[in-house]
Each structure stands twice: as structure tokens, then as C-alpha cells.
Design an enzyme around this catalytic site. Structure first.
Site, PDB file in Angstrom:
ATOM      1  N   THR A 186       0.871  -1.321  -0.060  1.00  0.00           N
ATOM      2  CA  THR A 186      -0.046  -0.044   0.135  1.00  0.00           C
ATOM      3  C   THR A 186       0.946   1.284   0.116  1.00  0.00           C
ATOM      4  OG1 THR A 186      -1.541   1.193   1.334  1.00  0.00           O
ATOM      5  CG2 THR A 186      -0.076  -0.251   2.647  1.00  0.00           C
ATOM      6  N   ASP A 187       0.130   2.370  -0.567  1.00  0.00           N
ATOM      7  CA  ASP A 187       1.138   3.841  -0.489  1.00  0.00           C
ATOM      8  C   ASP A 187       1.257   4.049   1.051  1.00  0.00           C
ATOM      9  OD1 ASP A 187      -1.802   4.329   0.042  1.00  0.00           O
ATOM     10  OD2 ASP A 187      -1.852   5.656  -1.136  1.00  0.00           O
ATOM     11  N   GLU A 188       0.464   3.383   2.010  1.00  0.00           N
ATOM     12  CA  GLU A 188       0.367   4.214   3.347  1.00  0.00           C
ATOM     13  C   GLU A 188       1.832   3.766   3.931  1.00  0.00           C
ATOM     14  OE1 GLU A 188      -2.946   3.642   5.688  1.00  0.00           O
ATOM     15  OE2 GLU A 188      -4.256   3.387   4.075  1.00  0.00           O
ATOM     16  N   TYR A 202      -1.445  -0.404  11.153  1.00  0.00           N
ATOM     17  CA  TYR A 202      -1.904  -0.874   9.867  1.00  0.00           C
ATOM     18  C   TYR A 202      -0.614  -0.849   8.939  1.00  0.00           C
ATOM     19  CZ  TYR A 202      -3.401  -1.438   5.207  1.00  0.00           C
ATOM     20  OH  TYR A 202      -3.671  -1.751   3.793  1.00  0.00           O
ATOM     21  N   LYS A 225       1.881  -3.355   7.443  1.00  0.00           N
ATOM     22  CA  LYS A 225       2.243  -3.604   5.955  1.00  0.00           C
ATOM     23  C   LYS A 225       3.797  -3.334   5.684  1.00  0.00           C
ATOM     24  CE  LYS A 225      -0.391  -4.647   3.170  1.00  0.00           C
ATOM     25  NZ  LYS A 225      -0.866  -5.815   2.730  1.00  0.00           N
TER      26      LYS A 225
HETATM   27  N1  LIG Z   1      -8.305  -1.352  -0.103  1.00  0.00           N
HETATM   28  C1  LIG Z   1      -7.584  -0.560  -0.668  1.00  0.00           C
HETATM   29  O1  LIG Z   1      -7.966   0.528  -1.083  1.00  0.00           O
HETATM   30  C2  LIG Z   1      -6.079  -1.204  -0.695  1.00  0.00           C
HETATM   31  C3  LIG Z   1      -5.188  -0.075  -1.168  1.00  0.00           C
HETATM   32  C4  LIG Z   1      -3.607  -0.550  -1.136  1.00  0.00           C
HETATM   33  C5  LIG Z   1      -3.291  -1.958  -0.640  1.00  0.00           C
HETATM   34  N2  LIG Z   1      -4.284  -2.904  -0.053  1.00  0.00           N
HETATM   35  C6  LIG Z   1      -4.007  -3.871   0.197  1.00  0.00           C
HETATM   36  O2  LIG Z   1      -4.665  -4.920  -0.579  1.00  0.00           O
HETATM   37  C7  LIG Z   1      -4.794  -6.127   0.145  1.00  0.00           C
HETATM   38  C8  LIG Z   1      -6.448  -6.436   0.189  1.00  0.00           C
HETATM   39  O3  LIG Z   1      -6.902  -5.363   0.743  1.00  0.00           O
HETATM   40  P1  LIG Z   1      -8.773  -5.502   0.728  1.00  0.00           P
HETATM   41  O4  LIG Z   1      -9.174  -4.003   0.738  1.00  0.00           O
HETATM   42  O5  LIG Z   1      -9.051  -6.196  -0.327  1.00  0.00           O
HETATM   43  O6  LIG Z   1      -9.056  -6.059   2.178  1.00  0.00           O
HETATM   44  P2  LIG Z   1     -10.178  -6.788   2.865  1.00  0.00           P
HETATM   45  O7  LIG Z   1     -10.148  -6.461   4.166  1.00  0.00           O
HETATM   46  O8  LIG Z   1     -11.304  -6.518   1.908  1.00  0.00           O
HETATM   47  O9  LIG Z   1      -9.869  -8.424   2.570  1.00  0.00           O
HETATM   48  C9  LIG Z   1      -8.903  -9.236   3.109  1.00  0.00           C
HETATM   49  C10 LIG Z   1      -9.083 -10.717   3.140  1.00  0.00           C
HETATM   50  O10 LIG Z   1      -7.927 -11.475   3.623  1.00  0.00           O
HETATM   51  C11 LIG Z   1      -8.593 -12.457   4.491  1.00  0.00           C
HETATM   52  N3  LIG Z   1      -7.850 -12.478   5.451  1.00  0.00           N
HETATM   53  C12 LIG Z   1      -7.365 -11.683   6.792  1.00  0.00           C
HETATM   54  N4  LIG Z   1      -6.673 -12.477   7.515  1.00  0.00           N
HETATM   55  C13 LIG Z   1      -6.395 -13.453   6.985  1.00  0.00           C
HETATM   56  C14 LIG Z   1      -5.523 -14.650   7.466  1.00  0.00           C
HETATM   57  N5  LIG Z   1      -4.902 -14.820   8.425  1.00  0.00           N
HETATM   58  N6  LIG Z   1      -5.308 -15.877   6.704  1.00  0.00           N
HETATM   59  C15 LIG Z   1      -6.109 -15.768   5.553  1.00  0.00           C
HETATM   60  N7  LIG Z   1      -6.802 -14.973   5.086  1.00  0.00           N
HETATM   61  C16 LIG Z   1      -6.992 -13.793   5.914  1.00  0.00           C
HETATM   62  C17 LIG Z   1     -10.079 -11.760   4.993  1.00  0.00           C
HETATM   63  O11 LIG Z   1     -10.828 -12.927   5.313  1.00  0.00           O
HETATM   64  C18 LIG Z   1     -10.521 -11.014   3.525  1.00  0.00           C
HETATM   65  O12 LIG Z   1     -10.877 -12.114   2.691  1.00  0.00           O
HETATM   66  C19 LIG Z   1      -4.199  -5.920   1.511  1.00  0.00           C
HETATM   67  O13 LIG Z   1      -3.058  -6.408   1.604  1.00  0.00           O
HETATM   68  C20 LIG Z   1      -4.259  -4.440   1.679  1.00  0.00           C
HETATM   69  O14 LIG Z   1      -3.372  -3.907   2.640  1.00  0.00           O
HETATM   70  C21 LIG Z   1      -5.641  -2.379  -0.045  1.00  0.00           C
END
Ligand SMILES: NC(=O)c1ccc[n+]([C@@H]2O[C@H](COP(=O)([O-])OP(=O)(O)OC[C@H]3O[C@@H](n4cnc5c(N)ncnc54)[C@H](O)[C@@H]3O)[C@@H](O)[C@H]2O)c1
Length: 332
Positions: A127-129, A152, A156
Site C-alpha cells: 500500500t501507499d500507506e 496498519y 504492511k
Molecule cells: N483497499 C485498498 O484501498 C487497498 C489499497 C492498497 C493496498 N491494499 C492491500 O490490498 C490487500 C487486500 O485489501 P482489501 O481491501 O481487499 O482487504 P479486505 O479486508 O477486503 O480483504 C482481506 C481478506 O484477507 C482475508 N484474511 C485476513 N486475515 C487472513 C489470514 N490470517 N489468513 C487468510 N486470509 C486472511 C480476509 O478474510 C479477507 O478476505 C491488503 O494487503 C491491503 O493492505 C488495499
């Protein structure tokens, strides 16, 4: 290719699994189905012979070993894409340990197992964070230093450092993708855009942190997933790739825009919805602005975001309007 996608029942993961299948890959989804993940998000793939779902935790070494050694029905995985994570900043402020555990220990567990079993490529979704807040009008490049503000983003960052250490220590083919804020279908209702839509539909106050002037860049989830798959095809070992939508706006402007779309879709007076906007105490450690320079990804991968902001946002609002049965039970 045969892919292991972790976190595939979450927001980005479920969109990624679908896109990977459309592009002809075979996918095993490993997901613990926490509050944020749901089988429903992949229900349309139940009959797809190229998709296998496994409920399991990335922190559990034996589950990860079993999954990785089995591959796709016995066929070795070509890559692991780690999208599993705890992702909500507010929750990380309440329970940092869970975030360290899932995001750092879980990632290290996957890296260990994937490398030991010679899975050719590992993509860590970041993530950008990890860069923290940026002032002025600049953008973070992949040379920018880590400066995370929240539990968080710290977790990451820890995961990214583990991933890069596997490249430096073992020459393991690891790539990291860092993306700005995603929007689109299947985003859990606690996140900002779904909160605006669902609270407006329920006539509830729409909370805006602090002065509402924090700035985020927004990218359509499908464009992010397209970027991840281009890293799968052409990413260089040990490299970091940025993805962004070049749609920067303040939280107030974003909220106003969504309420305007909702009012149009519902043929109601916009001022009725705007009266729900409520300023609340700022999030501790709240980053002011995020912005990424993604020109390296354009040059090296031929990637560009394709979805127009206006149409992507209208589609997203319509999806939440049509899928009330998906989001309403998740608010309880
Ligand atoms: N949403 C955003 O805007 C954004 C932006 C940049 C990066 N990201 C990154 O993208 C990735 C996905 O983000 P998202 O928004 O889809 O998140 P989300 O919270 O919607 O989904 C996360 C998924 O991971 C699963 N999970 C959590 N803990 C687990 C574990 N211990 N074992 C197996 N599965 C597990 C959850 O059940 C869920 O299905 C993350 O790594 C996040 O840091 C998200």
C-alpha cells in the site's frame, strides 16, 4: 498459470481472482474468512473448474504447507499472490497485535513455504500507506523512505521488508505492488466510500474525520488487479511497482460527489443527503495526503489505469444500490 491467491474472498482479492480466471489462469483461493472475507464474494465461481476455494489461515504453517504442496489439483503453483491482510486502519488502532500477526507473521509464513517449495514467483500486495503522509503537491516514488503512521501501515511495512529480505537473502523472485485507495464492488461497508453510500441510504450520519480535507488518490479496483497481473507477467525480481488512479480529492469533495450521484440515481434532492455529512473527531495519526508516482509501472509494464473516474464511481454506487442484500447484514 497456476496461482495461489490469498485473501481472495476479500474486496481486492475477489476482484483479482475473477480477473485472473478471465485471463485464463487457474486459481486456488486461500482465505481465513475473517469478518472482511466472504464466500458470497466468490459465489459466481462455485461451478468454475479452474477455481478451488480453501478456508485457511496464512499464519498457520501446516495449512500453508499443505496448500502449497498440493498446488492446483497436484499441479505446481507458478506464483503466490498475497492479498490476505487485516486492512482497516481504525481496527489497527484498537488491536495492533492482530495486525502484526496477520500482516507480518502471515506474510513471513507464506514466503518461507513458497520459497522452500521453489514456487517461482511471489507477489506481495502492499500500500501507499507505507510512505506515510506527503505534503505539498509531490508524489512518492519507489525510492521514497518508509515512514508509516498507523499500526496498519507499520505492519504492511514489516511485510514489505520481509518480502524484500527474501530477494536479498535467497535471490527469491519477489515483487511488491503498492497502490492508492481502491474503490469498486465488494468493498466491505466499513470503508469510506461504502460508508458514504450505505449511511446515506439508511439515513444515518456520514462521518468525516477532522476538517474533512485529507486527500486520497482513488483507483478503480479492476485497474489495480490489472496492474497486479501485469507484474505477474513482467515484474522483475526484487522490484516495487506503484499503481494509482490520478484521481486525488479531499474527503469532503469525494463525499459530495458520491451524494450527488446517489441523488441523481434515486431522483431525490441532494441537500437531503448532504445534511447527513457530519464532522467527527480526527483519527489519531491521520495521514494528510497520499499520492504515488506510477510512471515507472507505465514504462516497465505498459500499465495505465483505464477506468474513467466518473463512470467507475457511478458503477460503484449502482452496485451498492443493487446489492443491498450483500452489505446490509455486514453492518450488524
Ligand atoms: N483497499 C485498498 O484501498 C487497498 C489499497 C492498497 C493496498 N491494499 C492491500 O490490498 C490487500 C487486500 O485489501 P482489501 O481491501 O481487499 O482487504 P479486505 O479486508 O477486503 O480483504 C482481506 C481478506 O484477507 C482475508 N484474511 C485476513 N486475515 C487472513 C489470514 N490470517 N489468513 C487468510 N486470509 C486472511 C480476509 O478474510 C479477507 O478476505 C491488503 O494487503 C491491503 O493492505 C488495499
Amino acid at each position: 498459470m497456476n496461482l495461489l491467491i490469498t485473501g481472495g474472498a476479500g474486496f481486492i482479492g475477489s476482484n483479482l481472482v475473477r480477473l485472473a480466471l478471465e485471463r485464463g489462469h487457474r486459481v486456488v483461493t486461500l482465505d481465513a474468512l475473517t469478518y472482511a472475507g466472504s464466500r458470497e464474494n466468490l459465489a459466481d465461481l462455485d461451478a468454475n473448474p479452474n477455481h478451488i476455494f480453501i478456508k485457511g489461515d496464512i499464519r498457520d504453517y501446516s495449512t500453508v504447507e499443505q496448500t502449497i504442496t498440493t498446488g492446483f489439483n497436484g499441479d505446481v503453483f507458478d506464483a503466490v499472490i498475497n492479498s490476505a491482510a487485516e486492512t482497516h486502519v481504525d481496527r489497527s488502532i484498537l488491536n495492533a497485535t492482530l495486525f502484526a500477526d496477520t500482516n507480518v507473521v502471515g506474510t513471513a509464513t507464506l514466503l518461507d513455504s513458497a520459497r522452500r517449495h521453489s514456487i517461482k514467483k511471489f507477489i506481495q500486495i502492499s500500500t501507499d500507506e507505507v510512505y506515510g503522509s506527503i505534503t505539498g503537491s509531490g508524489k512518492f516514488t519507489r525510492q521514497s523512505p518508509y515512514n508509516p503512521s498507523s499500526p496498519y501501515s507499520s505492519s504492511k511495512t514489516g511485510a514489505d521488508l520481509f518480502a524484500l529480505s527474501f530477494y536479498h537473502t535467497y535471490q527469491y523472485d519477489v515483487c511488491i505492488t503498492r497502490c492508492t485507495n481502491n474503490y469498486g464492488q465488494f468493498q466491505f461497508p466499513e470503508k469510506f466510500i461504502p460508508t458514504i453510500i450505505t449511511n446515506a441510504l439508511l439515513g444515518k450520519k456520514i462521518p468525516l474525520y477532522g476538517d474533512g480535507l485529507n486527500i486520497r488518490d482513488w483507483i478503480y479496483v479492476g485497474d489495480h488487479c490489472d496492474g497486479i497481473l501485469s507484474v505477474l507477467e513482467a515484474g522483475q525480481a526484487g522490484s516495487i511497482y506503484h499503481f494509482g488512479g490520478s484521481n486525488e480529492l479531499t474527503n469532503i469533495d469525494l463525499c459530495s460527489k458520491i451524494l450527488q450521484i446517489l441523488a441523481q440515481e434515486l431522483s431525490i434532492d441532494e441537500s437531503q443527503l448532504r445534511s447527513l455529512m457530519t464532522f467527527v473527531e480526527d483519527r489519531p495519526g491521520h495521514d494528510r495526503r497520499y499520492a504515488l508516482d506510477w510512471t515507472d509501472s507505465e514504462r516497465e509494464l505498459g500499465w495505465k489505469p483505464k477506468t474513467r473516474w466518473d463512470s467507475g464511481l457511478v458503477d460503484t454506487v449502482r452496485w451498492y444500490l443493487k446489492n443491498r442484500a450483500w452489505w446490509e447484514p455486514k453492518l450488524k
